[in-house]
Write an enzyme that holds these catalytic residues in place. Structure first.
Site, PDB file in Angstrom:
ATOM      1  N   GLU A  13      53.359  -6.233  -5.303  1.00 28.83           N
ATOM      2  CA  GLU A  13      54.430  -5.248  -5.110  1.00 28.83           C
ATOM      3  C   GLU A  13      54.103  -4.142  -4.117  1.00 28.83           C
ATOM      4  OE1 GLU A  13      55.771  -3.785  -8.848  1.00 28.83           O
ATOM      5  OE2 GLU A  13      56.699  -5.684  -9.406  1.00 28.83           O
TER       6      GLU A  13
ATOM      7  N   GLU B 124      53.957 -14.987 -10.372  1.00 27.85           N
ATOM      8  CA  GLU B 124      54.894 -14.371 -11.309  1.00 27.85           C
ATOM      9  C   GLU B 124      56.214 -15.143 -11.298  1.00 27.85           C
ATOM     10  OE1 GLU B 124      55.364 -10.240 -10.537  1.00 27.85           O
ATOM     11  OE2 GLU B 124      53.264  -9.759 -10.891  1.00 27.85           O
TER      12      GLU B 124
END
Length: 243
Positions: free
Chosen positions: A6, A57
């Protein structure tokens, strides 16, 4: 192996990402495949090593903000996406397999595209996952994912457990003991930090919770307008966040 997560959501420092690539290759060799998420020509989200196919993820759903409808994802589509990965001898980390709860003030918030658009996350960390926060496993998503995993598992899957038993505790009556602002007023003189400009929570030595900023404003003339940029523009979300 996941290297960065991120970073691209908050910055576009490509020199930093290139440094991570060179660092990984110096330890793991050049025979690596890097996975980047791109949007509008910028690097976003995750920097991963794929050896072979490994989805770091694999989202089961998404978070929900105060005032929004609960985020849901289709069980069939989720299972179909997982099957594509497993059919190519790949692996995936289900994010998440089991729901949870952010206790205290750890739920956090997002600002969307504008820093002034503060939207608080729910304390629930369920993400519409196959195993609910209460441990239930009788949902459509759990059954669909289990069927796909069973197709590609070398060993037989264990039997499905029963849902956790639940009970009702009746109504809970809350009684007011003191006012939040009365408590703050009595402690402001001893705990207040004076600063010419607002400081961050970290600078105040506080890692979570809330800070109360106060300032004195002297009106000029009979009518004055006080303008404060970058504050919540969705009152209902802010109200819930403070409750």
């Amino acid at each position: 192996m996941q290297i960065e997560n991120e970073f691209g959501s908050f910055g576009v420092d490509k020199d930093y990402l290139h440094h991570l690539v060179n660092l990984a290759r110096s330890h793991l060799g050049d025979d690596l495949i890097f996975c980047f998420f791109l949007k509008d020509g910028k690097v976003y989200r995750t920097l991963s090593l794929i050896i072979p196919i490994f989805l770091i993820e694999f989202y089961m759903g998404w978070l929900t903000h105060w005032g929004e409808n609960m985020a849901k994802t289709d069980a069939f589509s989720t299972a179909s996406a997982l099957e594509i990965i497993l059919s190519r001898n790949g692996s995936a980390m289900l994010y998440m397999a089991h729901g949870g709860t952010n206790f205290g003030f750890y739920n956090g918030a997002n600002a969307q595209e504008s820093e002034s658009n503060y939207i608080a996350d729910l304390t629930s960390y369920d993400y519409d996952v196959p195993i609910s926060e209460s441990g239930d496993v009788d949902g459509a998503k759990f059954k669909a994912l289990r069927s796909v995993i069973a197709m590609y598992s070398a060993a037989s899957l264990p039997p499905v457990p029963k849902n956790n038993e639940k009970t009702g505790y009746g109504g809970i009556k809350l009684e007011k003991t003191s006012s939040l602002f009365d408590i703050l007023d009595s402690n402001l003189l001893t705990k207040a930090i004076e600063s010419d400009n607002p400081i961050s929570m970290e600078a105040a030595g506080q890692m979570f919770g809330f800070l109360l900023y106060t300032s004195e404003y002297t009106a000029k003339g009979k009518e004055s307008t006080l303008s404060i940029p970058k504050v919540p523009i969705e009152p209902k979300c802010m109200l819930h966040a403070f409750l």
